[in-house]
Design an enzyme around this catalytic site. Sequence first.
Site, PDB file in Angstrom:
ATOM      1  CD  GLU A 193      -2.524  -1.205   2.723  1.00  0.00           C
ATOM      2  OE1 GLU A 193      -3.643  -1.714   2.744  1.00  0.00           O
ATOM      3  OE2 GLU A 193      -1.955  -0.720   3.728  1.00  0.00           O
ATOM      4  CG  ASP A 225      -4.753  -3.955   9.513  1.00  0.00           C
ATOM      5  OD1 ASP A 225      -5.044  -5.061   9.041  1.00  0.00           O
ATOM      6  OD2 ASP A 225      -3.606  -3.637   9.839  1.00  0.00           O
TER       7      ASP A 225
END
Lengths: 355, 355
Positions: B63, B234
């Site tokens: 990410e 998450d």
Amino acid sequence: MVPENLNLVPFVSVENMMDLVLEIGIDTFLRELAEFIEEDFRRWERFDKTARIASHSADGVIELMPTSDGRLYGFKYVNGHPKNTRSGRQTVTAFGVLADVDNGYPVLLAEMTILTALRTAATSAVAARYLARRESATMALIGNGAQSEFQARAFAALTGVRALRLYDTDPSASRRCRRNLADVGLDIRICSTAEEAVEGADVITTATADKQYATILTDNMVGPGVHINAVGGDCPGKTELHRDILLRSDIFVEYSPQTRVEGEIQQLAPDHPVTEIWRVFTGVAPGRSSESQITLFDSVGFATEDFSALRYVRSKLSGTGHYTELDMLADPDEPRDLYGMLLRREAQRREPVEA
Amino acid sequence: MVPENLNLVPFVSVENMMDLVLEIGIDTFLRELAEFIEEDFRRWERFDKTARIASHSADGVIELMPTSDGRLYGFKYVNGHPKNTRSGRQTVTAFGVLADVDNGYPVLLAEMTILTALRTAATSAVAARYLARRESATMALIGNGAQSEFQARAFAALTGVRALRLYDTDPSASRRCRRNLADVGLDIRICSTAEEAVEGADVITTATADKQYATILTDNMVGPGVHINAVGGDCPGKTELHRDILLRSDIFVEYSPQTRVEGEIQQLAPDHPVTEIWRVFTGVAPGRSSESQITLFDSVGFATEDFSALRYVRSKLSGTGHYTELDMLADPDEPRDLYGMLLRREAQRREPVEA
């Protein structure tokens, strides 16, 4: 087997990048890089593609350009700040990272200011091999800034271009460009107008840097059979060509969702037909189909080109040694014990190991 | 005035980050970092916010998390690969960059594996100061992996927590956590079930790492007045709490568009009411409003926290010297003459300067 030194990431600094390029040779570097770029465009459908993620401000833009082919992941950080030259800075600087998709660990960090200049030029030259007339020998080069010599070198190394016609609103830029290219063996003429530069040119490369709508080329300047390599228009609000030229041209782009926002074609209707260049490279779509056709490569730079460039640089590292290793990743002896690593460092600092 | 050495970017390696943290002291570092995090959440509306840009693969995710406050721009690169521990690698590694919005030049490159662990814990503790009952003294810590000791340290440094109840499906993880925290002055008990750990706890922190829907806490385990600090869920498909707990709780999140995809609340309707934590920090929304209320901080980690962490580290560099300088940006004498820099390097290589 667990590799040693999991914490270390090879880093190619600006100096090491220059040395790598020079050791390989600029022409060879451009030719080999072009092969990697073309190869990855041929694998287009395997790439995870997103338009770049841009953060705009009053004076410029900062962008992240990620992509992945499923085995490697790459991204580039790049800024564009036209006012930077006033403070002695580059308009564009960049660095990039390549990582292993299987474990997410970075495998390369590299400067990409120089590398981007090389990959942009190599991409233009590869596209021109499919889009310019085969006998193209003369290129007009309008906008003689930081990208100009790289374009000249790539076209000389990869195509039949042997003569350059330079034009820039700042004549000293053209003189510098000619001086820098003195040893390349190109026939170079500095022109006093853009009209003079394009007269008789087979290829017209535009690479100006203003962040505004500009009209570097008007419709009457572009004759039949010309290939236009439009490199400078690469963000919203920044174009170089008059709209009428676009309407007369067959337009080729890297990734249409991105180019419709950033490229010359932002001036056209959102459904105006364009061809993604990978389709030409793979033979799915025709490139140039007639001698009189005007072809336009509306280049804005795409993430796969940076990916290819990082992949190419990585392939050259072990042979040349032009890199250092950065202690960039935490590598505790026991993977779940990140905090313990901090404690062991504390103990180390208190009681230095005796030699 | 043009600063010298425009090419150099301060770099904080893993070793330098550890030394920086240890020199400042872990408690002081966490407290000061928490101030930067809270300060930036208070300035929430000035930030350019986007959800993270994720590239998913079979075994994990890579990410990029960018944000900007208009003066500085920051991004973090972070991976999440649960299988990595099998090959001696970290599940999560990260590095980040801070840049100057005015000219786009990076001003800091830093390891962020350790720094992320610290900022995640500091964020949890700041939120708990607004959400946990004032007299909270006992924390259940479920999931005793790499994040666990950092959570314990942050709650000890920033809140009234003085007792820990540890539980992990792997008892050796709990033992390691207790051993690592031996000098912190906390009353620590290892529990053999999650039920035992949460009994009588004022705060329940869940920090497990499996990439799957899991139910670490069931509804009957959570009594009135408890604050739940859910750190482990998450990413899409990864949650830790039973849905019924969520329905009984007042839920606080960092950035709701991101948390609805990645957090515990992915189990709820997309319009289920949640409160962004910046509204609590600024006093716009209430935090805890009764002794019996169950509060839940559904933490997934947001880009501003990394921005705050980089900003804090940068503020500490000049005083401590725990950094090196990387030759990362091309810096030609004449900004438009990037190619000329390459030529001058070539000349240098041919004719080494005499000493």
